[in-house]
Design an enzyme around this catalytic site. Structure first.
Site, PDB file in Angstrom:
ATOM      1  N   PRO A   1       0.811  -1.157  -0.036  1.00 49.70           N
ATOM      2  CA  PRO A   1      -0.085  -0.101   0.139  1.00 49.70           C
ATOM      3  C   PRO A   1       0.851   1.359   0.008  1.00 49.70           C
ATOM      4  CG  PRO A   1      -0.214  -0.895   1.878  1.00 49.70           C
ATOM      5  CD  PRO A   1       0.282  -2.002   1.166  1.00 49.70           C
ATOM      6  N   ASN A   2       0.189   2.260  -0.748  1.00 50.49           N
ATOM      7  CA  ASN A   2       0.829   3.867  -0.986  1.00 50.49           C
ATOM      8  C   ASN A   2       2.079   4.037  -1.555  1.00 50.49           C
ATOM      9  OD1 ASN A   2      -1.237   4.886   0.846  1.00 50.49           O
ATOM     10  ND2 ASN A   2      -0.221   3.761   2.494  1.00 50.49           N
TER      11      ASN A   2
ATOM     12  N   ARG B   1       5.355  10.882  -2.285  1.00 52.37           N
ATOM     13  CA  ARG B   1       4.755  10.772  -0.764  1.00 52.37           C
ATOM     14  C   ARG B   1       6.189  10.743   0.031  1.00 52.37           C
ATOM     15  NH1 ARG B   1       4.591   4.326   1.051  1.00 52.37           N
ATOM     16  NH2 ARG B   1       3.999   4.864   3.431  1.00 52.37           N
TER      17      ARG B   1
ATOM     18  N   TYR C   1      11.232   8.743   1.117  1.00 51.18           N
ATOM     19  CA  TYR C   1      11.083   7.688   0.131  1.00 51.18           C
ATOM     20  C   TYR C   1      11.874   8.063  -1.238  1.00 51.18           C
ATOM     21  CZ  TYR C   1       8.017   5.500   3.207  1.00 51.18           C
ATOM     22  OH  TYR C   1       7.449   5.224   4.771  1.00 51.18           O
TER      23      TYR C   1
ATOM     24  N   ASN D   1       7.955  -5.770  -1.231  1.00 52.88           N
ATOM     25  CA  ASN D   1       8.019  -4.632  -0.255  1.00 52.88           C
ATOM     26  C   ASN D   1       6.616  -4.676   0.115  1.00 52.88           C
ATOM     27  OD1 ASN D   1       8.051  -2.237   1.119  1.00 52.88           O
ATOM     28  ND2 ASN D   1       8.912  -1.076  -0.314  1.00 52.88           N
TER      29      ASN D   1
ATOM     30  N   ALA E   1       3.187  -1.148   4.826  1.00 51.85           N
ATOM     31  CA  ALA E   1       2.669  -0.967   6.034  1.00 51.85           C
ATOM     32  C   ALA E   1       2.179  -2.445   6.483  1.00 51.85           C
ATOM     33  CB  ALA E   1       1.715   0.167   6.203  1.00 51.85           C
TER      34      ALA E   1
ATOM     35  N   GLU F   1      12.815  -9.625   1.262  1.00 45.49           N
ATOM     36  CA  GLU F   1      12.065  -8.399   1.620  1.00 45.49           C
ATOM     37  C   GLU F   1      12.841  -7.082   1.551  1.00 45.49           C
ATOM     38  OE1 GLU F   1      11.061  -8.856   5.692  1.00 45.49           O
ATOM     39  OE2 GLU F   1      10.396  -6.774   6.041  1.00 45.49           O
TER      40      GLU F   1
ATOM     41  N   HIS G   1      12.843  -2.890   1.600  1.00 43.02           N
ATOM     42  CA  HIS G   1      12.290  -1.718   1.909  1.00 43.02           C
ATOM     43  C   HIS G   1      13.302  -0.393   1.428  1.00 43.02           C
ATOM     44  CE1 HIS G   1       9.418  -3.373   4.706  1.00 43.02           C
ATOM     45  NE2 HIS G   1      10.400  -4.087   4.955  1.00 43.02           N
TER      46      HIS G   1
ATOM     47  N   ARG H   1      13.436   3.909  12.497  1.00 43.37           N
ATOM     48  CA  ARG H   1      12.105   4.947  12.435  1.00 43.37           C
ATOM     49  C   ARG H   1      11.382   4.648  13.599  1.00 43.37           C
ATOM     50  NH1 ARG H   1       9.489   4.610   6.803  1.00 43.37           N
ATOM     51  NH2 ARG H   1       8.254   6.321   7.578  1.00 43.37           N
TER      52      ARG H   1
HETATM   53  C1  DQA Z   1       8.392   0.694   3.805  1.00 46.93           C
HETATM   54  C2  DQA Z   1       8.544   0.779   5.316  1.00 46.93           C
HETATM   55  C3  DQA Z   1       7.327   0.788   5.960  1.00 46.93           C
HETATM   56  O1  DQA Z   1       7.415   0.904   7.222  1.00 46.93           O
HETATM   57  C4  DQA Z   1       6.043   1.612   5.358  1.00 46.93           C
HETATM   58  O2  DQA Z   1       4.724   1.572   5.945  1.00 46.93           O
HETATM   59  C5  DQA Z   1       5.957   1.700   3.899  1.00 46.93           C
HETATM   60  C6  DQA Z   1       7.326   1.811   3.107  1.00 46.93           C
HETATM   61  C7  DQA Z   1       9.632   1.441   2.945  1.00 46.93           C
HETATM   62  O3  DQA Z   1       9.766   0.758   1.719  1.00 46.93           O
HETATM   63  O4  DQA Z   1      10.515   1.929   3.528  1.00 46.93           O
HETATM   64  O5  DQA Z   1       5.085   2.182   3.419  1.00 46.93           O
HETATM   65  O6  DQA Z   1       8.140  -0.312   3.540  1.00 46.93           O
END
Ligand code: DQA
Length: 146
Positions: A11-12, A19, A24, A75, A78, A99, A101, A108
């Site tokens: 998501p997002n 964003r 990011y 990825n 959240a 995984e 990120h 964080r």
């Molecule tokens: C994320 C890190 C997550 O904590 C966050 O909710 C994201 C992006 C990252 O790529 O750094 O949406 O996965």
């Protein structure tokens, strides 16, 4: 031709580039997809690169990867920190799972320090921004050759 490498995004991440760019970065998901595809040119693998804001959709794609992919880079965004369903789906796979990120969740808020998906991952790439996806592809290419 080997099975494709799946890259799934949660998501997002469709909003990458606009964003919270201080966290990011300014690259969009389309930028990242084309760099991953370029890395796979001349290899035996094609790329399946997808994003969804919906947990169930991600579960369906992880299940698809079980039979259709040679490796999964994910990825979970959240859902990393909340989703037993994504973890369970990943546990059903025998292919390597990486995984990935953009940020370093451990640097964080404390709610980002725990990952369900990590329990099913072969390895984690975090904190390198968008190049993390390329690092993950390189790792996968080495792993699937072994
Ligand atoms: C994320 C890190 C997550 O904590 C966050 O909710 C994201 C992006 C990252 O790529 O750094 O949406 O996965």
């Amino acid at each position: 031709m080997s099975k494709p490498i799946y890259v799934l995004n949660g998501p997002n991440l469709n909003l990458l580039g606009v964003r919270e760019p201080e966290i990011y970065g300014y690259d969009t998901l389309a930028d990242i997809e084309s760099r991953c595809a370029a890395l796979l040119e001349g290899t035996d693998h094609s790329l399946v690169f997808r994003q969804s804001n919906h947990e169930g959709q991600l579960v369906d794609w992880i299940q698809e990867a079980r039979t259709e992919a040679s490796a999964l880079i994910i990825n979970p965004a959240a859902y990393t920190h909340t989703s037993v369903a994504l973890y369970d789906a990943c546990k059903a796979l025998s292919i390597p799972i990486i995984e990935c990120h953009l940020s370093n969740p451990h640097a964080r808020e404390s709610f980002r320090h725990h990952s369900y998906v990590s329990l099913a991952a072969k390895g984690i790439v975090a904190g390198f921004g968008s190049i993390g996806y390329e690092l993950a592809i390189r790792a996968v290419l080495t792993l699937v050759k072994q």
